[in-house]
Design an enzyme around this catalytic site. Structure first.
Site: not given
Lengths: 626, 376
Positions: A327-328
């Site tokens: 998700s970064t």
């Protein structure tokens, strides 16, 4: 000559050729005679002269190796120095009973099997019996003392001082600094052998290798009088070597130490950059290893143990470890959506815990099984809603996603100034066409776009690459080539050469408000009511913008539930946290990766907080004497 | 006129017939084996009695002889047809080196072709004389001015590229191999004189505008060796001492103090001739020189017996170039010529030049063994 006849005259040609060939042969014979005459002059007429020169040939030119440059951090803390090490040597012609001498040294516990076999191999190679052969490298002080008291009982055995590389902080930042080791055959192929005459070690990895030319210096020479057997008697004249240059790194030891201490016991990596100039403030990869062992010379057993360690201490995870970003990358995808106007950032969409592509009933699940409810872009970044980004990615399409991601450096090297960097992978339609053979595999499926939206699928990144991308968010798109060396100092002249900051093309997407919108969402991740990393934002003295990430290692089946406890440790998710701070005027961008660390918020974020504290807060700064 | 070399089929013994069938020239093979054998023998002594290096050299020799035998099987006609392609390919590779070559030790000569690196200039050592022989073979000889200009152009293109690498010694030797073809093609004596004068005029310009500092240094050192006692001058001084102290009979195998005590630099490569002089004396060197002369003589004999212009010119150029190598190396080691870094053919330690040399001898064997015996 009137023979310019267009028709070939073979007979005449042949005759002419024979004349020419014979003429050439005669000239060759004359040249050979010249050489022969020269030989007669040298070997017969002047023989006496040259013979006496040869017998009186007493002056040999020996190389004097330069001292290697030192390495400091940005505060002037010493990272690599040269110390005097003592080595035990044996002069074969002075030792009467070799075997008993070796046995007695073993009785004193000064030699082991490996030392002895290496010594015997070297002894065979050593042509002159008056030249010392090393028995043992790097005696400890205690061994030195033990030998010193017995010294008179060992004629022909003695210790000798040699310069040796030493890393006073041990394994701190070993993956950035690197180490020196014995010159290998492969090294000899790539260097100027005369410059390394008399040198035994060379930089193998990290800065020690990348800046080898600066660190090494220039070899010197001395004229030594030798006797007929070649034994050195006296030094006549010396042209001294030029010492190697000192390096000042961009690394900050307190920050680096905080990173390594926070990672201790885990497999992972921390990369911290100054977003506005690309200086690498910390570059950690754990587990590490002791560079001093390499400078000393590892036994093959020690080396094999490190090499075969399942936690791969030699792997520089910061540069060479490739992981799904998880998700970064959501902030960057959000920015892409704003740039292409594929969504209204204020409009809410409903997250019911899973997403299906219209017309297909495959369920892409959110990490939160019950769903997040109503979400806009800021909420979706803050709470890391997967469903929102599944849909966002599908609407953007893979072509636009990969275009924007590549602008942030995904899929290509950052060109940091040390070796070993890998490029990660940013999948695209073209990539699939090149990568796969059968037509069925070459097609890009919408489902792949969907999972790219949460940094899964084929996408791979290195911690350094992600730090570079995070820094680019912090600067609203300005990018700088990451570098570890800040300045090079010439030790003789005292001249300091500052390495230039290398700005790269600015990422020109969206409007300034778009960038701020995304950064605000990232601040919400840490300081918001429902932010996934709100635990690390509590009582922080500065505002942090961050994003958690969890990279799946193990694929969960469609109807299974994910249960951490049932999975082996190596199947657990990789934990990510990316951040920069202070959010309003960023001075540091940090990326933390913990292999199989579980959740980004629980494992990785607290590490990032410690690293940022160490750099930003006065109480952690080294005493600068003011 | 028809080909009328007047050969008689000589009666061949069994050995001769076998060699002929294998396209091998017996006398040439014997001479080459003798030189190589002597080379291995001296290499063992010059290189600190290391069997490992001798073995590596032995493997290279084996590869080089195999290359020669394979090339000997190809007919000269085939070689002629290939000549322009080889030349063009070689020039393309040289241009590639100019842009992508790996630089080893400050000079950019090597091309990385995945599995190994090699020097395209090695190809040119054969491709240049082949190209010139191809160009002249079906034109009326002796060459007129236009043909001379074309020949010189074919020489200048590759040598300029090699000069830029920068490799003065190799480019001069390659230029010579081409010049030999023009000379053998019958260039008039007057033009030869004019060309020499031209060259003498160009040389100072070249010194000022094209030579690298280290190349100028080598020439200066040649004029006054004492000016650089650490570098090239040291080489010449030590090499003269080695040869001179060897005397008529030498100090004996493995007994040369200059070589064994490591006063003599490059003992196993460029300066191995001095080791022979020190350990085997004047007699040893004379033997070697005679062997080299015999190789050249055999080559020239093969050239005069060749049945077409291409073979004749090529064989002549290969033989003369081979001897030029010998002369440049021995001249350099004895202090007659500047130190240009040319190895002693077949004796110096090293692989690339050995394969090229033997390939050249393979061509000689091919030319000699593919002759057709004509009935009277």
């Amino acid at each position: 000559m009137s023979g310019r006849d267009p028709i070939k005259d073979t007979g005449r040609e042949l005759q002419m050729f024979s004349v020419r060939a014979i003429t050439a042969a005669v000239i060759a014979l004359l040249l050979a005679t010249t050489v022969f005459t020269r030989l007669v002059v040298l070997q017969v007429v002047d023989h006496q002269h040259y013979q006496s020169l040869s017998q009186g040939n007493r002056v040999r030119i020996e190389p004097v190796p330069p001292t290697r440059g030192l390495i400091f951090d940005r505060n002037g803390i010493l990272l690599a120095e040269n110390i005097t090490a003592y080595q035990l040597e044996l002069i074969p012609e002075q030792v009467e009973h070799l075997d008993t001498t070796l046995q007695r040294l073993r009785d004193l516990d000064l030699l082991d099997d490996e030392d002895e076999s290496r010594f015997r191999a070297n002894l065979k190679k050593n042509a002159r019996r008056f030249n010392p052969v090393p028995l043992k490298f790097r005696l400890t002080e205690e061994e030195l003392a033990r030998f010193a008291v017995q010294r008179q009982n060992f004629p022909g055995v003695d210790f000798r001082a040699r310069p040796a590389r030493h890393y006073p902080l041990g394994q701190l930042a070993v993956h950035a600094i690197g180490y020196v080791g014995n010159l290998s055959l492969a090294d000899l192929e790539r260097i100027d052998n005369t410059e390394y005459a008399g040198t035994t070690h060379i930089g193998k990895t990290g800065v020690e290798r990348a800046y080898e030319d600066e660190l090494h210096g220039k070899v010197g020479y001395q004229h030594v009088v030798v006797n007929a057997q070649g034994r050195s008697l006296q030094i006549l004249k010396r042209s001294p070597p030029i010492p190697g240059k000192d390096l000042y790194l961009t690394l900050d030891v307190p920050t680096q130490r905080a990173a390594e201490e926070a990672l201790d016991g885990r497999r992972g990596s921390v990369v911290a950059l100054d977003p506005f100039n690309g200086e690498v403030l910390a570059l950690a990869s754990t587990p590490g290893y002791d560079p001093n062992a390499f400078a000393r010379g590892l036994s093959s057993r020690e080396y094999a143990r490190l090499r075969d360690d399942p936690s791969t201490p030699f792997l520089n995870r910061a540069l060479s470890g490739q992981y799904p970003p998880g998700s970064t990358i959501k902030p960057i995808l959000g920015l892409a959506a704003l740039h292409y106007h594929t969504l209204n950032p204020w409009e809410k969409s409903y997250c019911q815990g899973y997403y299906s592509i219209p017309g297909n009933d495959h369920r892409y699940r959110d990490w939160k099984i019950e769903g997040h409810g109503e979400m806009n872009l800021v909420d979706a970044i803050e709470q890391s809603c997967d469903v929102y980004f599944y849909q966002l990615a599908l609407e953007l399409g893979i072509d636009r996603i990969q275009l924007i991601m590549k602008l942030f450096g995904f899929g290509s090297r950052t060109n940091i100034d040390i070796r070993g960097e890998r490029s990660g992978l940013m999948p695209s339609r073209e990539w699939k066409k090149k990568r796969f053979k059968t037509p069925a595999e070459r097609v890009w499926f919408p489902g792949e776009t969907v999972i790219t939206g949460i940094g899964q699928g084929s996408t791979l990144t290195t911690p350094l690459q992600l730090a570079y991308a995070t820094a680019a968010i912090a600067t609203h798109g300005r990018r700088f080539r990451p570098r570890l060396v800040d300045a090079v100092r010439d030790r003789t002249s005292g001249e300091i050469e500052q390495r230039a900051v290398e700005p790269q093309m600015v990422i020109n997407i969206g409007v300034p408000g778009d960038w701020q919108h995304i950064i605000d969402a990232m601040i919400g991740v840490v300081h918001g009511q429902r932010g996934t990393a709100r635990a690390v934002g509590l009582n922080s003295e500065y505002r942090i913008a961050g994003k958690t990430g969890t990279a799946q290692v193990f694929t969960v089946g469609q109807d299974e539930t994910y249960d951490d406890l049932d999975l082996k440790e190596t199947q657990r998710d990789h934990a990510w946290f990316v951040a920069f701070a202070p959010a309003a005027k960023p001075r540091i961008a940090v990326v933390v990766l913990v292999e199989n660390g579980g959740s980004g918020s629980g494992t990785a974020a607290p590490i990032a907080r410690r690293v940022m504290d160490a750099y930003l807060l006065d109480q952690f700064r080294p005493d600068d004497g003011t | 006129m028809e080909l009328d070399s007047g050969h008689q089929r000589k009666p061949l013994n069994l050995m001769g017939r076998m060699l002929m069938r294998l396209h091998v020239d017996g006398p040439l093979l014997l001479l080459l084996l003798l030189i190589c054998g002597l080379g291995l023998f001296i290499l063992y002594s010059a290189d600190g009695q290391s069997m490992a290096r001798v073995n590596r050299q032995l493997v290279r020799m084996f590869v080089a002889f195999c290359a020669a035998l394979i090339i000997a099987q190809l007919s000269p006609n085939l070689l002629r047809l290939w000549s322009p392609w080889m030349f063009a390919g070689g020039v393309v590779l040289l241009v590639l080196v100019e842009f992508t070559g790996e630089s080893g030790k400050g000079a950019q000569r090597w091309l990385d072709v995945g599995l190994f690196t090699f020097q395209p200039s090695e190809i040119m050592k054969l491709a240049v004389p082949m190209m010139l022989a191809w160009y002249y073979h079906n034109r009326p000889l002796p060459p007129d001015l236009r043909m001379l200009a074309m020949g010189l152009l074919l020489i200048v293109i590759p040598t300029t590229l090699i000069l830029r690498q920068p490799d003065l010694g190799t480019s001069l030797l390659i230029a010579s191999s081409g010049v030999f073809v023009i000379y053998l093609a019958g260039l008039s004596v007057g033009l030869i004189v004019i060309l020499n004068l031209l060259f003498a005029g160009i040389a100072p310009l070249y010194w000022h505008f094209f030579m690298h500092n280290f190349q100028r240094q080598r020439v200066l050192t040649f004029i006054n060796p004492e000016s650089d006692p650490l570098g090239a001058g040291y080489h010449i001084i030590q090499s003269k001492i080695a040869i001179g102290s060897g005397g008529i009979f030498g100090k004996g195998w493995q007994n040369g103090t200059q070589a064994q005590l490591e006063f003599l630099p490059e003992r196993s490569t460029d300066f191995i001739f001095a080791v022979i002089g020190e350990e085997f004396g004047l007699l040893g060197l004379l033997t070697l020189l005679v062997l080299y002369l015999l190789v050249m003589a055999r080559g020239l004999y093969i050239a005069t017996q060749a049945q077409d212009t291409y073979s004749r010119l090529l064989a002549g150029s290969i033989s003369l170039t081979f001897f030029l190598y010998v002369f440049v190396n021995t001249g350099m080691v004895t202090g007659l010529l500047p130190v240009v870094g040319v190895p002693l053919p077949l004796v110096s330690y090293g692989g690339t030049s050995m394969v090229t040399l033997m390939a050249g001898f393979g061509i000689l064997m091919s030319i000699h063994s593919h002759r057709k015996f004509m009935a009277q």
